[in-house]
Design a protein around this motif. Structure first.
Motif, mmCIF file in Angstrom:
data_model
loop_
_atom_site.group_PDB
_atom_site.id
_atom_site.type_symbol
_atom_site.label_atom_id
_atom_site.label_comp_id
_atom_site.label_asym_id
_atom_site.label_seq_id
_atom_site.Cartn_x
_atom_site.Cartn_y
_atom_site.Cartn_z
ATOM 1 N N ILE A 21 0.764 -1.194 0.167
ATOM 2 C CA ILE A 21 0.086 -0.143 -0.017
ATOM 3 C C ILE A 21 0.985 1.344 -0.018
ATOM 4 O O ILE A 21 0.752 2.253 -0.520
ATOM 5 N N ASN A 22 1.883 1.254 0.858
ATOM 6 C CA ASN A 22 2.887 2.317 0.998
ATOM 7 C C ASN A 22 3.551 2.676 -0.547
ATOM 8 O O ASN A 22 3.633 3.725 -0.881
ATOM 9 N N HIS A 23 3.943 1.556 -1.281
ATOM 10 C CA HIS A 23 4.570 1.845 -2.711
ATOM 11 C C HIS A 23 3.654 2.057 -3.458
ATOM 12 O O HIS A 23 3.879 3.060 -4.486
ATOM 13 N N PHE A 24 2.313 1.729 -3.495
ATOM 14 C CA PHE A 24 1.188 1.881 -4.321
ATOM 15 C C PHE A 24 0.719 3.499 -4.297
ATOM 16 O O PHE A 24 0.306 4.045 -5.337
ATOM 17 N N THR A 25 0.975 3.846 -2.982
ATOM 18 C CA THR A 25 0.214 5.354 -2.919
ATOM 19 C C THR A 25 1.397 6.547 -2.849
ATOM 20 O O THR A 25 1.262 7.439 -2.464
ATOM 21 N N ASP A 26 2.534 5.724 -3.239
ATOM 22 C CA ASP A 26 3.880 6.637 -3.202
ATOM 23 C C ASP A 26 3.945 7.299 -1.764
ATOM 24 O O ASP A 26 4.418 8.448 -1.510
ATOM 25 N N GLY A 27 3.914 6.561 -0.809
ATOM 26 C CA GLY A 27 4.106 6.920 0.514
ATOM 27 C C GLY A 27 5.661 7.143 0.861
ATOM 28 O O GLY A 27 6.420 6.533 0.022
ATOM 29 N N GLY A 28 5.976 7.879 1.697
ATOM 30 C CA GLY A 28 7.387 8.102 2.061
ATOM 31 C C GLY A 28 7.767 7.078 2.832
ATOM 32 O O GLY A 28 7.230 5.894 3.214
ATOM 33 N N LYS A 29 8.951 7.068 3.597
ATOM 34 C CA LYS A 29 9.531 6.020 4.502
ATOM 35 C C LYS A 29 8.575 6.043 5.786
ATOM 36 O O LYS A 29 8.241 6.900 6.328
ATOM 37 N N SER A 30 8.514 4.767 6.156
ATOM 38 C CA SER A 30 7.272 4.613 7.170
ATOM 39 C C SER A 30 8.097 3.516 8.015
ATOM 40 O O SER A 30 9.370 3.393 8.156
#
Length: 73
Positions: A21-30
């Motif tokens: 989900i983080n990669h597909f929504t272009d999320g930052g480092k988490s």
């Protein structure tokens, strides 16, 4: 033993699904581990899918351990 396997399964599933989900929504480092391990850079989506598969396999193993322990007694 079943509780430990269930916990590991949940951990792997959360890391894999959350990472996707983080990669597909272009999320930052988490807090997803794949983002912080430099060997996985460029392979994040594949590693996330692998984590989901491993989590599922551990979950199935936990169910098998649970059912085999019920048959003993």
């Amino acid at each position: 033993m079943k509780e430990i396997l269930n916990g590991l399964s949940l951990l792997f599933l959360i890391q894999g699904i959350g990472g996707l989900i983080n990669h597909f929504t272009d999320g930052g480092k988490s807090w997803f581990l794949v983002n912080y391990i430099s060997a996985f850079q460029g392979w994040e989506i594949l590693v996330d899918i692998l984590l989901i598969v491993i989590g599922g396999m551990i979950g199935l193993l936990a169910m098998k351990v649970s059912s085999s322990s019920k048959n003993k007694y």
